[in-house]
Scaffold this motif. Sequence first.
Motif, PDB file in Angstrom:
ATOM      1  N   ILE A 170      -9.761 -11.927   1.775  1.00 31.54           N
ATOM      2  CA  ILE A 170      -9.703 -10.404   1.429  1.00 31.54           C
ATOM      3  C   ILE A 170      -8.386  -9.840   1.352  1.00 31.54           C
ATOM      4  O   ILE A 170      -7.914  -9.236   0.626  1.00 31.54           O
ATOM      5  N   GLY A 171      -7.452 -10.724   2.370  1.00 28.84           N
ATOM      6  CA  GLY A 171      -6.135 -10.435   2.367  1.00 28.84           C
ATOM      7  C   GLY A 171      -5.363 -10.831   0.931  1.00 28.84           C
ATOM      8  O   GLY A 171      -4.665 -10.125   0.465  1.00 28.84           O
ATOM      9  N   LYS A 172      -5.943 -11.788   0.477  1.00 29.78           N
ATOM     10  CA  LYS A 172      -5.398 -12.301  -0.979  1.00 29.78           C
ATOM     11  C   LYS A 172      -5.575 -11.425  -1.996  1.00 29.78           C
ATOM     12  O   LYS A 172      -5.228 -11.102  -2.597  1.00 29.78           O
ATOM     13  N   GLU A 173      -7.060 -11.074  -2.124  1.00 29.04           N
ATOM     14  CA  GLU A 173      -7.856 -10.185  -2.916  1.00 29.04           C
ATOM     15  C   GLU A 173      -7.106  -8.909  -3.076  1.00 29.04           C
ATOM     16  O   GLU A 173      -6.648  -8.271  -4.030  1.00 29.04           O
ATOM     17  N   ALA A 174      -6.957  -8.491  -1.882  1.00 29.73           N
ATOM     18  CA  ALA A 174      -6.676  -6.934  -1.872  1.00 29.73           C
ATOM     19  C   ALA A 174      -5.190  -6.615  -2.219  1.00 29.73           C
ATOM     20  O   ALA A 174      -4.656  -5.586  -2.665  1.00 29.73           O
ATOM     21  N   GLY A 175      -4.267  -7.815  -2.448  1.00 30.44           N
ATOM     22  CA  GLY A 175      -3.072  -7.753  -2.733  1.00 30.44           C
ATOM     23  C   GLY A 175      -2.588  -7.955  -4.362  1.00 30.44           C
ATOM     24  O   GLY A 175      -1.871  -7.910  -4.846  1.00 30.44           O
ATOM     25  N   SER A 176      -3.864  -8.533  -4.979  1.00 26.82           N
ATOM     26  CA  SER A 176      -3.783  -9.121  -6.324  1.00 26.82           C
ATOM     27  C   SER A 176      -3.978  -7.828  -7.451  1.00 26.82           C
ATOM     28  O   SER A 176      -4.548  -7.123  -7.065  1.00 26.82           O
ATOM     29  N   ARG A 181       4.478  -5.377   0.706  1.00 27.63           N
ATOM     30  CA  ARG A 181       5.281  -6.896   0.384  1.00 27.63           C
ATOM     31  C   ARG A 181       4.758  -7.430  -0.531  1.00 27.63           C
ATOM     32  O   ARG A 181       5.156  -7.954  -1.435  1.00 27.63           O
ATOM     33  N   ARG A 182       3.292  -7.801  -0.516  1.00 23.95           N
ATOM     34  CA  ARG A 182       2.726  -8.503  -1.619  1.00 23.95           C
ATOM     35  C   ARG A 182       2.869  -7.872  -2.751  1.00 23.95           C
ATOM     36  O   ARG A 182       2.851  -8.790  -3.866  1.00 23.95           O
ATOM     37  N   THR A 183       2.851  -6.514  -2.756  1.00 28.11           N
ATOM     38  CA  THR A 183       2.618  -5.825  -4.240  1.00 28.11           C
ATOM     39  C   THR A 183       4.147  -5.510  -4.585  1.00 28.11           C
ATOM     40  O   THR A 183       4.354  -4.753  -5.527  1.00 28.11           O
ATOM     41  N   LYS A 184       5.090  -6.136  -3.928  1.00 29.94           N
ATOM     42  CA  LYS A 184       6.601  -5.749  -4.336  1.00 29.94           C
ATOM     43  C   LYS A 184       7.054  -4.140  -4.268  1.00 29.94           C
ATOM     44  O   LYS A 184       7.768  -3.871  -5.045  1.00 29.94           O
ATOM     45  N   LYS A 195      -5.288   6.559   2.437  1.00 34.01           N
ATOM     46  CA  LYS A 195      -5.505   7.272   1.150  1.00 34.01           C
ATOM     47  C   LYS A 195      -4.291   7.852   1.173  1.00 34.01           C
ATOM     48  O   LYS A 195      -3.348   8.007   0.042  1.00 34.01           O
ATOM     49  N   ALA A 196      -3.869   8.508   2.448  1.00 30.84           N
ATOM     50  CA  ALA A 196      -2.481   9.311   2.371  1.00 30.84           C
ATOM     51  C   ALA A 196      -1.402   8.392   1.968  1.00 30.84           C
ATOM     52  O   ALA A 196      -0.536   8.862   1.041  1.00 30.84           O
ATOM     53  N   ARG A 197      -1.220   7.468   2.576  1.00 32.96           N
ATOM     54  CA  ARG A 197      -0.091   6.516   2.241  1.00 32.96           C
ATOM     55  C   ARG A 197      -0.221   6.023   0.836  1.00 32.96           C
ATOM     56  O   ARG A 197       0.905   5.717   0.150  1.00 32.96           O
ATOM     57  N   LEU A 198      -1.551   5.605   0.371  1.00 34.63           N
ATOM     58  CA  LEU A 198      -1.533   5.152  -0.834  1.00 34.63           C
ATOM     59  C   LEU A 198      -1.232   5.912  -1.965  1.00 34.63           C
ATOM     60  O   LEU A 198      -0.714   5.662  -3.156  1.00 34.63           O
ATOM     61  N   ASN A 199      -1.573   7.201  -1.723  1.00 30.14           N
ATOM     62  CA  ASN A 199      -1.590   8.233  -2.559  1.00 30.14           C
ATOM     63  C   ASN A 199      -0.142   8.643  -3.055  1.00 30.14           C
ATOM     64  O   ASN A 199       0.039   8.563  -4.138  1.00 30.14           O
ATOM     65  N   ARG A 200       0.650   8.434  -2.166  1.00 29.41           N
ATOM     66  CA  ARG A 200       2.190   8.575  -2.330  1.00 29.41           C
ATOM     67  C   ARG A 200       2.903   7.743  -3.100  1.00 29.41           C
ATOM     68  O   ARG A 200       3.819   7.727  -4.000  1.00 29.41           O
ATOM     69  N   ILE A 201       2.346   6.394  -3.346  1.00 25.04           N
ATOM     70  CA  ILE A 201       2.622   5.519  -4.121  1.00 25.04           C
ATOM     71  C   ILE A 201       1.872   5.268  -5.613  1.00 25.04           C
ATOM     72  O   ILE A 201       2.001   4.058  -6.202  1.00 25.04           O
ATOM     73  N   GLY A 202       1.020   6.303  -5.590  1.00 25.20           N
ATOM     74  CA  GLY A 202       0.304   6.181  -7.013  1.00 25.20           C
ATOM     75  C   GLY A 202      -0.770   5.029  -7.039  1.00 25.20           C
ATOM     76  O   GLY A 202      -1.262   4.875  -7.867  1.00 25.20           O
ATOM     77  N   ALA A 248       8.636  -0.219   1.720  1.00 17.25           N
ATOM     78  CA  ALA A 248       8.408   0.936   2.452  1.00 17.25           C
ATOM     79  C   ALA A 248       9.162   2.123   2.710  1.00 17.25           C
ATOM     80  O   ALA A 248       9.061   3.166   3.139  1.00 17.25           O
ATOM     81  N   ALA A 249      10.471   1.811   2.047  1.00 10.24           N
ATOM     82  CA  ALA A 249      11.689   2.982   1.912  1.00 10.24           C
ATOM     83  C   ALA A 249      11.085   3.951   0.816  1.00 10.24           C
ATOM     84  O   ALA A 249      11.618   5.172   1.252  1.00 10.24           O
ATOM     85  N   ASP A 250      10.133   3.907   0.160  1.00 14.14           N
ATOM     86  CA  ASP A 250       9.824   4.801  -0.987  1.00 14.14           C
ATOM     87  C   ASP A 250       8.735   5.882  -0.344  1.00 14.14           C
ATOM     88  O   ASP A 250       8.672   6.793  -0.849  1.00 14.14           O
TER      89      ASP A 250
END
Lengths: 213, 186
Positions: free
Chosen positions: B180-186, B95-98, B41-48, B101-103
């Motif tokens: 699941i890996g495929k779904e989670a990035g789509s 990587r999947r969602t382009k 959550k903490a990490r994803l929050n920062r990239i919206g 990590a630098a952000d």
Amino acid sequence: MKTDQLIDLLSTNVEPVKSGHLKKTLAFALLIGGVAAFCVMLTTVGMRSQASDKLDPSYLVLKLLFTISLVALGAMLLTRLMRPSQSGPKQSTLVILPFLMIAGAGMIALIFGEPMAWGRMLFGMHWVTCLLCIPLFAVLPFAALIWALRQGAPTNLTQAGAIAGLVAGALGATAYAFHCPDDSVPYIAIWYGTLVGLCGLIGAILGPRLLRW
Amino acid sequence: MNVAANEPELRELMIRALDGDAASYRTLLERLSGQLRTFFKARLNRIGRGPVEAEDLLQETLIAIHTRRHTYDRSQLFTPWAYAIARYKFLDYLRRTKLSAADIPIDQAELMVRGDTVQTESSMDLEKLLQEISPKERQAIRYVKLDGLSVREAAARSGMSESAVKVSVHRGLKALARLIGKEAGS
């Protein structure tokens, strides 16, 4: 799906897991890869004919010392790289040691050698064969090592690929050493060193594609 | 509380789980998912990205931990191993969602664990995912993992050998992990 639902699924009837399975997989891949490289050598260029020229076993020993030490060092690193870890093992830079040693030995041999003979010492008679054979012999060991790594869970794919490439290259060079008719230390340093290094580079490039999970 | 404080307990649970103790395994996964939810959550929050994506990634990570649990070395710490998988799955997601990590600035605060137990429904639908794997694997997972039949009962009911049931469950879970890996990035 709720995460609790997934946890239910995962934790129902869990099978016990044996330890030590990964190391066996890696050992198996090294063995198969080494045997395969040797067979490819036998069916293509064949063993060095001992009758036609006087074989000096000390050069074969030197070649094997370089390649086998790389295989051993690389295999040790792969046992770590095939498991998840936050950072790659810092010991990975150790693989440079065999290269430094053979390069140093090559330099010394050049310094004490006749400048007139430098060309022959560096290029030998069969560097083209060497150029083609080492990467060719490395293909099957590389495939075996990638298979083994995929049984694990590498998290640093570039590094894992690079070390797999180096070990595969070193296994290819080990097989080639039994054919290699060129006996000079600078030759080993230049051709064995460069080609095995090149295999490592190719491994580093292919790693992220081949090892993703 | 710091992540490291839970280490001895989690490691103990993991070792028991590897020996086949289902109850320890469940406790471990529950504990771990609380920690990892905070992490994602903490990490994803920062990239919206919101809690649904965090739950997707959490589930992807849990199933990866399961199918790769043989890569845990019992002589080593457990937490770094589990977080290495979580981190790997997070970077793979970027990587999947382009995304890069630098952000994302590194922040020590995320290493604090409150153990976030607020579950969100992930975007994954187990029934739909099960339809995508082979019928044999689906049946094995249904009997052994969902209905809770023993391997022997499942073997008797499906006409497969016990080892075939085990292999099917194992392969089926790996196939699910990939889906699941495929779904989670789509």
